[in-house]
Enzyme design. Structure first.
Site, PDB file in Angstrom:
ATOM      1  N   HIS A   1       7.153  -7.419  -4.782  1.00 21.15           N
ATOM      2  CA  HIS A   1       5.854  -7.680  -5.315  1.00 21.15           C
ATOM      3  C   HIS A   1       5.789  -9.145  -6.009  1.00 21.15           C
ATOM      4  O   HIS A   1       6.090  -8.853  -7.296  1.00 21.15           O
ATOM      5  CB  HIS A   1       5.229  -6.672  -6.113  1.00 21.15           C
ATOM      6  CG  HIS A   1       4.769  -5.577  -5.287  1.00 21.15           C
ATOM      7  ND1 HIS A   1       3.542  -5.268  -4.775  1.00 21.15           N
ATOM      8  CD2 HIS A   1       5.511  -4.485  -4.827  1.00 21.15           C
ATOM      9  CE1 HIS A   1       3.546  -4.228  -4.088  1.00 21.15           C
ATOM     10  NE2 HIS A   1       4.855  -3.657  -4.310  1.00 21.15           N
TER      11      HIS A   1
ATOM     12  N   SER B   1     -25.060  -2.479 -21.676  1.00 20.76           N
ATOM     13  CA  SER B   1     -24.246  -1.235 -22.289  1.00 20.76           C
ATOM     14  C   SER B   1     -23.771  -1.771 -23.114  1.00 20.76           C
ATOM     15  O   SER B   1     -23.033  -1.062 -24.026  1.00 20.76           O
ATOM     16  CB  SER B   1     -23.138  -1.051 -21.123  1.00 20.76           C
ATOM     17  OG  SER B   1     -22.229  -1.845 -20.821  1.00 20.76           O
ATOM     18  N   GLY B   2     -23.524  -3.033 -23.732  1.00 18.22           N
ATOM     19  CA  GLY B   2     -22.652  -3.586 -24.900  1.00 18.22           C
ATOM     20  C   GLY B   2     -21.405  -3.831 -24.225  1.00 18.22           C
ATOM     21  O   GLY B   2     -20.463  -4.152 -24.965  1.00 18.22           O
ATOM     22  N   GLY B   3     -21.196  -3.727 -23.074  1.00 16.98           N
ATOM     23  CA  GLY B   3     -19.885  -4.224 -22.196  1.00 16.98           C
ATOM     24  C   GLY B   3     -19.814  -5.592 -21.786  1.00 16.98           C
ATOM     25  O   GLY B   3     -20.899  -6.213 -21.947  1.00 16.98           O
ATOM     26  N   VAL B   4     -18.356  -6.041 -21.472  1.00 20.48           N
ATOM     27  CA  VAL B   4     -18.434  -7.506 -21.100  1.00 20.48           C
ATOM     28  C   VAL B   4     -19.135  -8.038 -19.906  1.00 20.48           C
ATOM     29  O   VAL B   4     -20.024  -9.040 -19.947  1.00 20.48           O
ATOM     30  CB  VAL B   4     -17.129  -7.943 -21.039  1.00 20.48           C
ATOM     31  CG1 VAL B   4     -16.961  -9.281 -20.600  1.00 20.48           C
ATOM     32  CG2 VAL B   4     -16.148  -7.558 -22.631  1.00 20.48           C
TER      33      VAL B   4
ATOM     34  N   CYS C   1       5.311  -6.064   0.888  1.00 21.58           N
ATOM     35  CA  CYS C   1       5.798  -4.671   0.985  1.00 21.58           C
ATOM     36  C   CYS C   1       5.298  -3.872   2.044  1.00 21.58           C
ATOM     37  O   CYS C   1       6.057  -4.204   3.084  1.00 21.58           O
ATOM     38  CB  CYS C   1       5.346  -3.948  -0.351  1.00 21.58           C
ATOM     39  SG  CYS C   1       5.962  -2.268  -0.877  1.00 21.58           S
ATOM     40  N   TYR C   2       4.157  -3.004   2.023  1.00 22.13           N
ATOM     41  CA  TYR C   2       3.646  -2.561   3.318  1.00 22.13           C
ATOM     42  C   TYR C   2       3.302  -3.617   4.200  1.00 22.13           C
ATOM     43  O   TYR C   2       3.634  -3.410   5.376  1.00 22.13           O
ATOM     44  CB  TYR C   2       2.309  -1.559   2.807  1.00 22.13           C
ATOM     45  CG  TYR C   2       1.881  -0.940   3.880  1.00 22.13           C
ATOM     46  CD1 TYR C   2       2.224   0.347   4.434  1.00 22.13           C
ATOM     47  CD2 TYR C   2       0.756  -1.552   4.681  1.00 22.13           C
ATOM     48  CE1 TYR C   2       1.630   1.241   5.405  1.00 22.13           C
ATOM     49  CE2 TYR C   2       0.145  -0.769   5.861  1.00 22.13           C
ATOM     50  CZ  TYR C   2       0.660   0.359   5.976  1.00 22.13           C
ATOM     51  OH  TYR C   2       0.093   1.279   7.115  1.00 22.13           O
TER      52      TYR C   2
ATOM     53  N   GLU D   1       3.110 -10.607  -7.135  1.00 17.12           N
ATOM     54  CA  GLU D   1       1.850 -10.642  -7.964  1.00 17.12           C
ATOM     55  C   GLU D   1       2.204  -9.918  -9.393  1.00 17.12           C
ATOM     56  O   GLU D   1       1.474 -10.102 -10.250  1.00 17.12           O
ATOM     57  CB  GLU D   1       0.809 -10.081  -7.086  1.00 17.12           C
ATOM     58  CG  GLU D   1       0.858  -8.304  -6.986  1.00 17.12           C
ATOM     59  CD  GLU D   1       1.641  -8.000  -5.810  1.00 17.12           C
ATOM     60  OE1 GLU D   1       2.559  -8.775  -5.329  1.00 17.12           O
ATOM     61  OE2 GLU D   1       1.562  -6.756  -5.415  1.00 17.12           O
TER      62      GLU D   1
ATOM     63  N   GLY E   1       0.860  -1.305  -0.292  1.00 18.92           N
ATOM     64  CA  GLY E   1       0.035   0.091  -0.011  1.00 18.92           C
ATOM     65  C   GLY E   1       0.778   1.394  -0.171  1.00 18.92           C
ATOM     66  O   GLY E   1       2.074   1.246   0.458  1.00 18.92           O
TER      67      GLY E   1
ATOM     68  N   SER F   1     -22.129  -6.565 -18.163  1.00 23.06           N
ATOM     69  CA  SER F   1     -23.337  -6.791 -18.371  1.00 23.06           C
ATOM     70  C   SER F   1     -24.147  -7.899 -19.458  1.00 23.06           C
ATOM     71  O   SER F   1     -25.141  -8.614 -18.949  1.00 23.06           O
ATOM     72  CB  SER F   1     -24.190  -5.462 -18.588  1.00 23.06           C
ATOM     73  OG  SER F   1     -23.804  -5.079 -19.853  1.00 23.06           O
ATOM     74  N   THR F   2     -23.118  -7.886 -20.319  1.00 18.37           N
ATOM     75  CA  THR F   2     -23.652  -9.124 -21.260  1.00 18.37           C
ATOM     76  C   THR F   2     -23.326 -10.599 -20.632  1.00 18.37           C
ATOM     77  O   THR F   2     -24.459 -11.180 -20.925  1.00 18.37           O
ATOM     78  CB  THR F   2     -22.819  -9.063 -22.523  1.00 18.37           C
ATOM     79  OG1 THR F   2     -23.032  -7.704 -22.999  1.00 18.37           O
ATOM     80  CG2 THR F   2     -23.124  -9.901 -23.688  1.00 18.37           C
TER      81      THR F   2
END
Ligand code: XMP
Length: 588
Positions: A168, A222-225, A82-83, A170, A55, A227-228
């Site tokens: 890190h 919305s046409g987004g991933v 890290c933090y 990750e 963080g 909501s579809t």
């Protein structure tokens, strides 16, 4: 996921990579969740392991994120990153010091003694981003790794199963990162594989059936991933007659978007799909508006009006319907990042009727346990076409925030560093929003401009928050002017054309897959005959919170520039060289 408890919990100390850690653990096939750093130990019992995230704060400052001190006595294995590493050291009597300077970037890990975390991990490249350092380890701990940068790179107390690492694991730049996490999750914590997306799908479908009961579900898609995929899950679990999808065509969409979305929903087997045409209303609402925040507000209000009309007309509020939404896991967690994003740019308001449904729990959100990559994987499982799943994010207010407006005219001014464009764009510096001019370099962008010149200029000049290079122009940069311009269908059509050119080339050459997002922006800057300029803004990012400007191959840049300059109204093509911060991904 109500029926499954996380084996690994990541405690969030406000780091930008917190979710990435949980995603990496899930990639190992183990269910991980994210909880606030100060979650009491009593709420974490039963976990196989805890990871304390990195963080931006300093453990030396009062009020910085902390963990329940009993955590270190809980006998649950803990990995501090890290933090989290510094927090562990400080809690247990080690010493944390302010570093002399921040250390960001690549370093080399030297494994200094055998450790359960290092099983099969060689000396290798690691990625660091920190200011403070662990100067002395707590009693009973040993130093397990060092690097050429200051402070303890890694420490452990093997009997108590406590591990701290300054780097890190990750991020992909840490070569053995996955291996380190694997050692922690399996060998040290003894976690077992329980997270498999294809096995989750039938459970999610069952949950949808339970939540919906005998009610039907409607979605504003919305046409987004997200909501579809949420819609498709409902379609599969409830059948096409019980699921309604409404798509609002605002007229602020990319070229061919509405037809594309309609086609995909037809392919998915949607029977109740309504595309509400509202372009004229949105354009009328935007008339005479030049300010970015005003635009966002006007669009938000117009959405509310259109949605209210649809809800009334289709009787969605008569008690037989519940609301479906594509909310995904990171959206459900209040973090420093998401709280901040709202300050920089206003996002959409909610319709009162929809808020009432949410407040009374009349809502189904099948994706709240999943990360974006997992949503894509579910989509793939369900047969949502790949060309849809691999799409870049697209902002709710659409092309309106990529079509810059100006209430006044202005000239381009030559300065010692380059040409000052009179347009202003939104940026983010520290926690604050900025709205400043743009500096244009009069040459074709090179790697040095992205890496060195642009950051140096935005750091040294308080009048700008963005730097662009010039890909090509029909006139000398100094002769360009800024024209008075609002949002009109004509301007949107020019932007749609330029955007379509960029997308076609990027799809064809595979560049589309190499970047996270590629906004194309229209500026009312040009000559008397060609009053517009186009900005190319390809970026890379993990989650949109920070981003790096990316340089495209020169040949591709030249081809795209030539084609865009063939649009009669376009005088120049610029290339955005600004990282986020200090710029934002979108220009408004
Ligand atoms: P910025 O421009 O703030 O964008 O760096 C970060 C990410 O958020 C997207 N974005 C939006 N998405 N509604 C959305 O749904 C919005 O109003 C909005 N504004 C920005 C942007 O495209 C980028 O991916």
């Amino acid at each position: 996921m109500g029926d499954l408890q996380a084996q690994i919990t990541v405690l969030d100390t406000g780091g930008q990579y917190t979710h990435l850690i949980a995603r990496r653990v899930r990639e190992l096939g183990v269910y991980a969740d994210v909880q606030p750093s100060d979650t009491p130990v009593s709420a974490l019992l039963g976990r196989k392991g805890i990871i304390i995230s990195g963080g931006p704060a300093s453990v030396l400052e009062t009020g910085s994120p902390d963990v329940d001190p009993d955590l270190f006595r809980s006998e649950i294995p803990i990995l501090g990153i890290c933090y989290g590493h510094q927090l562990m050291a400080r809690h247990l009597g080690g010493e944390v010091q302010k570093g002399l300077r921040g250390e960001y970037g690549l370093a080399h890990l030297r494994v200094s003694c055998e450790d359960a975390l290092w099983k099969g991990v060689p000396d290798s490249q690691i990625w660091m981003s920190h200011f403070d350092i662990v100067a002395a380890v707590p009693a009973g701990f040993r130093i397990t790794g060092c690097s050429e940068v200051s402070g303890v790179a890694a420490m452990s107390h093997p009997e108590r199963k406590l591990f701290g690492i300054q780097f890190h694991p990750e991020v992909v730049h840490t070569q053995a990162g996955r291996h380190v996490l694997e050692n922690f999750v399996f060998s040290i914590c003894g976690a077992v594989k329980d997270w498999n997306i294809s096995q989750r799908v039938p459970m999610v479908e069952e949950q949808i059936r339970r939540t919906a009961g005998d009610q039907n579900v409607f979605f504003f898609v919305s046409g987004g991933v997200d909501s579809t995929v949420a819609y498709t899950l409902c379609l599969r679990s409830l059948g096409p007659e019980r699921v309604f999808g409404i798509y609002v065509d605002t007229g602020l969409m990319r070229k061919g978007e509405t037809e594309f979305v309609r086609g995909v929903f037809a392919e998915l087997g949607a029977r109740n799909f309504l595309a509400e045409h509202a372009a004229e209303e949105f354009l009328a609402a935007l008339e005479g508006i030049y300010d970015p925040e005003e635009k966002r507000r006007a669009i938000g209000e117009q959405f509310v009006k259109v949605q209210e009309r649809i809800l009334a007309g289709e009787h969605f509020l008569d008690g037989r319907w519940i609301l479906g939404q594509g909310t995904i896991y990171p959206d459900t967690i209040e973090s420093g990042g998401t709280a901040k994003a709202d300050l920089i740019k206003t996002h959409h308001n909610r319709v009162a009727g929809i808020q009432a449904l949410i407040d009374s729990g009349q809502i189904v959100e099948p994706l709240t346990s999943f990360y974006k990559d997992e949503v894509r994987e579910i989509g793939r499982e369900l047969g949502v076409p790949d060309r849809f799943l691999s799409r870049h994010p697209f902002p709710g207010p659409g092309l309106a925030i990529r079509c810059l407006c100006s209430e006044r005219e202005g000239t381009v001014a030559k300065t010692a560093d380059g040409f000052l464009l009179p347009v202003r764009s939104v940026g983010v510096q520290g926690d604050a929003r900025s709205y400043r001019n743009v500096l244009a370099l009069a040459h074709k962008p090179a790697l040095m401009d992205v890496e060195t010149t642009s950051p140096a200029l935005t750091n040294s000049r308080p009048d700008i928050n963005r730097v662009v290079g010039l890909c090509g122009a029909k006139a000398a940069l100094g002769s360009l002017r800024m024209f008075k311009a609002g949002i009109t269908k004509h301007r949107l059509d020019i932007l749609r054309e330029a955007d379509a050119i960029v997308r076609e080339f990027c799809l064809k050459t595979g560049f589309e897959e190499l970047v996270w997002q590629f906004p194309v922006v229209l500026l009312p800057v040009g000559t008397g005959d060609a009053r517009e300029s186009v900005v190319l803004r390809p970026i890379n990012s993990v989650d949109g919170m920070t981003a790096d400007a990316v340089l495209m191959p020169e040949e591709l840049m030249d081809q795209v520039t030539r084609q865009i300059l063939a649009i009669p109204q376009v005088a120049a093509v610029f290339y955005d060289l600004t990282h986020k911060p200090p710029g934002t991904i979108e220009w408004e």
